[in-house]
Design a protein around this motif. Structure first.
Motif, PDB file in Angstrom:
ATOM      1  N   ALA A  66      -2.291  -1.195  -7.470  1.00 46.81           N
ATOM      2  CA  ALA A  66      -3.093  -1.961  -6.521  1.00 46.81           C
ATOM      3  C   ALA A  66      -2.381  -3.401  -6.585  1.00 46.81           C
ATOM      4  CB  ALA A  66      -4.453  -1.898  -6.914  1.00 46.81           C
ATOM      5  N   MET A  67      -2.044  -3.587  -8.179  1.00 46.83           N
ATOM      6  CA  MET A  67      -1.422  -5.169  -8.158  1.00 46.83           C
ATOM      7  C   MET A  67      -0.152  -5.273  -7.478  1.00 46.83           C
ATOM      8  SD  MET A  67      -0.584  -6.808 -12.007  1.00 46.83           S
ATOM      9  CE  MET A  67       1.015  -5.685 -12.072  1.00 46.83           C
ATOM     10  N   THR A  68       0.733  -4.200  -7.481  1.00 41.34           N
ATOM     11  CA  THR A  68       1.859  -4.379  -6.707  1.00 41.34           C
ATOM     12  C   THR A  68       1.786  -4.427  -5.258  1.00 41.34           C
ATOM     13  OG1 THR A  68       2.371  -2.091  -7.136  1.00 41.34           O
ATOM     14  CG2 THR A  68       3.380  -3.516  -8.719  1.00 41.34           C
ATOM     15  N   ALA A  69       0.633  -3.839  -4.780  1.00 43.91           N
ATOM     16  CA  ALA A  69       0.645  -3.385  -3.448  1.00 43.91           C
ATOM     17  C   ALA A  69       0.371  -4.933  -2.908  1.00 43.91           C
ATOM     18  CB  ALA A  69      -0.600  -2.619  -3.135  1.00 43.91           C
ATOM     19  N   ALA A  70      -0.471  -5.832  -3.722  1.00 39.69           N
ATOM     20  CA  ALA A  70      -1.087  -7.269  -3.239  1.00 39.69           C
ATOM     21  C   ALA A  70       0.385  -7.950  -3.106  1.00 39.69           C
ATOM     22  CB  ALA A  70      -1.996  -7.656  -4.285  1.00 39.69           C
ATOM     23  N   TRP A  71       1.282  -7.573  -3.725  1.00 38.30           N
ATOM     24  CA  TRP A  71       2.609  -8.511  -3.593  1.00 38.30           C
ATOM     25  C   TRP A  71       3.464  -8.081  -2.269  1.00 38.30           C
ATOM     26  CZ3 TRP A  71       4.036  -7.539  -9.267  1.00 38.30           C
ATOM     27  CH2 TRP A  71       3.063  -8.193 -10.301  1.00 38.30           C
ATOM     28  N   LEU A  72       2.989  -6.929  -1.856  1.00 40.04           N
ATOM     29  CA  LEU A  72       3.904  -6.705  -0.521  1.00 40.04           C
ATOM     30  C   LEU A  72       3.810  -7.965   0.638  1.00 40.04           C
ATOM     31  CD1 LEU A  72       3.308  -2.841  -0.522  1.00 40.04           C
ATOM     32  CD2 LEU A  72       5.255  -4.022  -1.224  1.00 40.04           C
ATOM     33  N   GLU A  73       4.856  -7.803   1.173  1.00 36.33           N
ATOM     34  CA  GLU A  73       5.069  -8.745   2.141  1.00 36.33           C
ATOM     35  C   GLU A  73       4.199  -8.984   3.579  1.00 36.33           C
ATOM     36  OE1 GLU A  73       9.149  -9.787   3.077  1.00 36.33           O
ATOM     37  OE2 GLU A  73       9.769  -9.796   1.177  1.00 36.33           O
ATOM     38  N   THR A  74       4.062  -7.923   4.299  1.00 37.14           N
ATOM     39  CA  THR A  74       3.261  -7.599   5.276  1.00 37.14           C
ATOM     40  C   THR A  74       1.996  -6.925   5.149  1.00 37.14           C
ATOM     41  OG1 THR A  74       4.082  -5.380   6.058  1.00 37.14           O
ATOM     42  CG2 THR A  74       5.408  -7.538   6.640  1.00 37.14           C
ATOM     43  N   PRO A  75       1.035  -7.224   6.021  1.00 43.68           N
ATOM     44  CA  PRO A  75      -0.425  -6.538   5.805  1.00 43.68           C
ATOM     45  C   PRO A  75      -0.425  -5.152   5.994  1.00 43.68           C
ATOM     46  CG  PRO A  75      -0.487  -8.667   7.052  1.00 43.68           C
ATOM     47  CD  PRO A  75       0.713  -8.338   6.991  1.00 43.68           C
ATOM     48  N   LYS A  76       0.653  -4.498   6.877  1.00 47.93           N
ATOM     49  CA  LYS A  76       0.525  -3.259   7.111  1.00 47.93           C
ATOM     50  C   LYS A  76       1.128  -2.574   6.042  1.00 47.93           C
ATOM     51  CE  LYS A  76       2.454   0.444  10.039  1.00 47.93           C
ATOM     52  NZ  LYS A  76       1.882   1.520   9.360  1.00 47.93           N
TER      53      LYS A  76
ATOM     54  N   ARG B 229       0.877  -3.746   2.899  1.00 44.44           N
ATOM     55  CA  ARG B 229      -0.049  -3.699   1.772  1.00 44.44           C
ATOM     56  C   ARG B 229      -1.235  -2.752   2.237  1.00 44.44           C
ATOM     57  NH1 ARG B 229       0.837  -9.330   2.452  1.00 44.44           N
ATOM     58  NH2 ARG B 229      -0.726  -9.729   4.114  1.00 44.44           N
ATOM     59  N   MET B 230      -1.703  -2.592   3.516  1.00 42.87           N
ATOM     60  CA  MET B 230      -2.728  -1.772   3.817  1.00 42.87           C
ATOM     61  C   MET B 230      -2.348  -0.158   3.474  1.00 42.87           C
ATOM     62  SD  MET B 230      -5.738  -1.725   4.362  1.00 42.87           S
ATOM     63  CE  MET B 230      -6.705  -0.006   4.422  1.00 42.87           C
ATOM     64  N   ASP B 231      -0.961   0.065   3.804  1.00 47.39           N
ATOM     65  CA  ASP B 231      -0.544   1.515   3.499  1.00 47.39           C
ATOM     66  C   ASP B 231      -0.578   1.952   1.768  1.00 47.39           C
ATOM     67  OD1 ASP B 231      -0.235   1.854   6.365  1.00 47.39           O
ATOM     68  OD2 ASP B 231       1.835   1.498   6.263  1.00 47.39           O
ATOM     69  N   ALA B 232      -0.016   0.837   1.242  1.00 47.58           N
ATOM     70  CA  ALA B 232      -0.016   0.987  -0.241  1.00 47.58           C
ATOM     71  C   ALA B 232      -1.350   1.318  -0.897  1.00 47.58           C
ATOM     72  CB  ALA B 232       0.756  -0.322  -0.811  1.00 47.58           C
ATOM     73  N   LEU B 233      -2.347   0.340  -0.282  1.00 52.44           N
ATOM     74  CA  LEU B 233      -3.662   0.463  -0.980  1.00 52.44           C
ATOM     75  C   LEU B 233      -4.471   1.497  -0.494  1.00 52.44           C
ATOM     76  CD1 LEU B 233      -5.223  -1.346  -2.435  1.00 52.44           C
ATOM     77  CD2 LEU B 233      -6.236  -2.647  -0.500  1.00 52.44           C
ATOM     78  N   ARG B 234      -4.095   2.050   0.700  1.00 49.03           N
ATOM     79  CA  ARG B 234      -4.740   3.167   1.275  1.00 49.03           C
ATOM     80  C   ARG B 234      -4.344   4.305   0.332  1.00 49.03           C
ATOM     81  NH1 ARG B 234      -3.168   3.180   6.220  1.00 49.03           N
ATOM     82  NH2 ARG B 234      -5.103   2.489   7.083  1.00 49.03           N
ATOM     83  N   ALA B 235      -3.132   4.532   0.008  1.00 49.25           N
ATOM     84  CA  ALA B 235      -2.630   5.538  -0.968  1.00 49.25           C
ATOM     85  C   ALA B 235      -3.278   5.676  -2.278  1.00 49.25           C
ATOM     86  CB  ALA B 235      -1.022   5.538  -1.182  1.00 49.25           C
ATOM     87  N   VAL B 236      -3.305   4.252  -2.759  1.00 48.32           N
ATOM     88  CA  VAL B 236      -4.193   4.039  -4.149  1.00 48.32           C
ATOM     89  C   VAL B 236      -5.355   4.785  -4.146  1.00 48.32           C
ATOM     90  CG1 VAL B 236      -5.005   2.487  -5.764  1.00 48.32           C
ATOM     91  CG2 VAL B 236      -2.436   2.321  -4.766  1.00 48.32           C
ATOM     92  N   PHE B 237      -6.037   4.463  -2.820  1.00 45.03           N
ATOM     93  CA  PHE B 237      -7.696   4.839  -2.910  1.00 45.03           C
ATOM     94  C   PHE B 237      -7.625   6.146  -2.671  1.00 45.03           C
ATOM     95  CE2 PHE B 237      -9.072   0.551  -0.505  1.00 45.03           C
ATOM     96  CZ  PHE B 237      -9.489  -0.025  -1.824  1.00 45.03           C
ATOM     97  N   GLU B 238      -6.827   6.908  -1.983  1.00 47.03           N
ATOM     98  CA  GLU B 238      -6.628   8.264  -2.188  1.00 47.03           C
ATOM     99  C   GLU B 238      -6.384   9.200  -3.420  1.00 47.03           C
ATOM    100  OE1 GLU B 238      -3.695   9.240   0.968  1.00 47.03           O
ATOM    101  OE2 GLU B 238      -4.827   8.553   2.592  1.00 47.03           O
ATOM    102  N   ASP B 239      -5.578   8.358  -3.861  1.00 43.27           N
ATOM    103  CA  ASP B 239      -5.247   8.725  -5.265  1.00 43.27           C
ATOM    104  C   ASP B 239      -6.582   8.612  -6.429  1.00 43.27           C
ATOM    105  OD1 ASP B 239      -2.917   9.739  -4.690  1.00 43.27           O
ATOM    106  OD2 ASP B 239      -1.760   7.971  -5.461  1.00 43.27           O
TER     107      ASP B 239
END
Length: 79
Positions: free
Chosen positions: A18-28, A30-40
């Motif tokens: 989640a921390m590394t997802a917050a550092w991604l450049e675009t909202p899309k 970030r959302m894709d990475a965070l969605r994967a974390v939530f699923e996991d």
């Protein structure tokens, strides 16, 4: 391995993602990475006696870290 130790390791890994997802450049991204974390979080919680409660704990920890990183990350703007 005890369940407490397993939970600590798994939650630490999810929080790190989640921390590394917050550092991604675009909202899309970030959302894709965070969605994967939530699923996991949901998938990981299935190994415990009460998956619903564990999922809530994991999602809360992940969300807290993501928001903290978003607030504290500064970006340079092009001049």
């Amino acid at each position: 391995m005890s369940l407490m130790k397993r939970y600590a390791e798994e939650s630490g890994e999810l929080v790190y993602r989640a921390m590394t997802a917050a550092w991604l450049e675009t909202p899309k991204l970030r959302m894709d990475a965070l969605r994967a974390v939530f699923e996991d979080c949901g998938t990981t919680a299935q190994a415990y006696a009460d998956p619903a409660v564990v999922t809530r704990f994991l999602v809360k920890a992940v969300t807290k870290e993501f928001l903290y990183q978003r607030r504290t990350t500064t970006y340079r703007e092009a001049v």
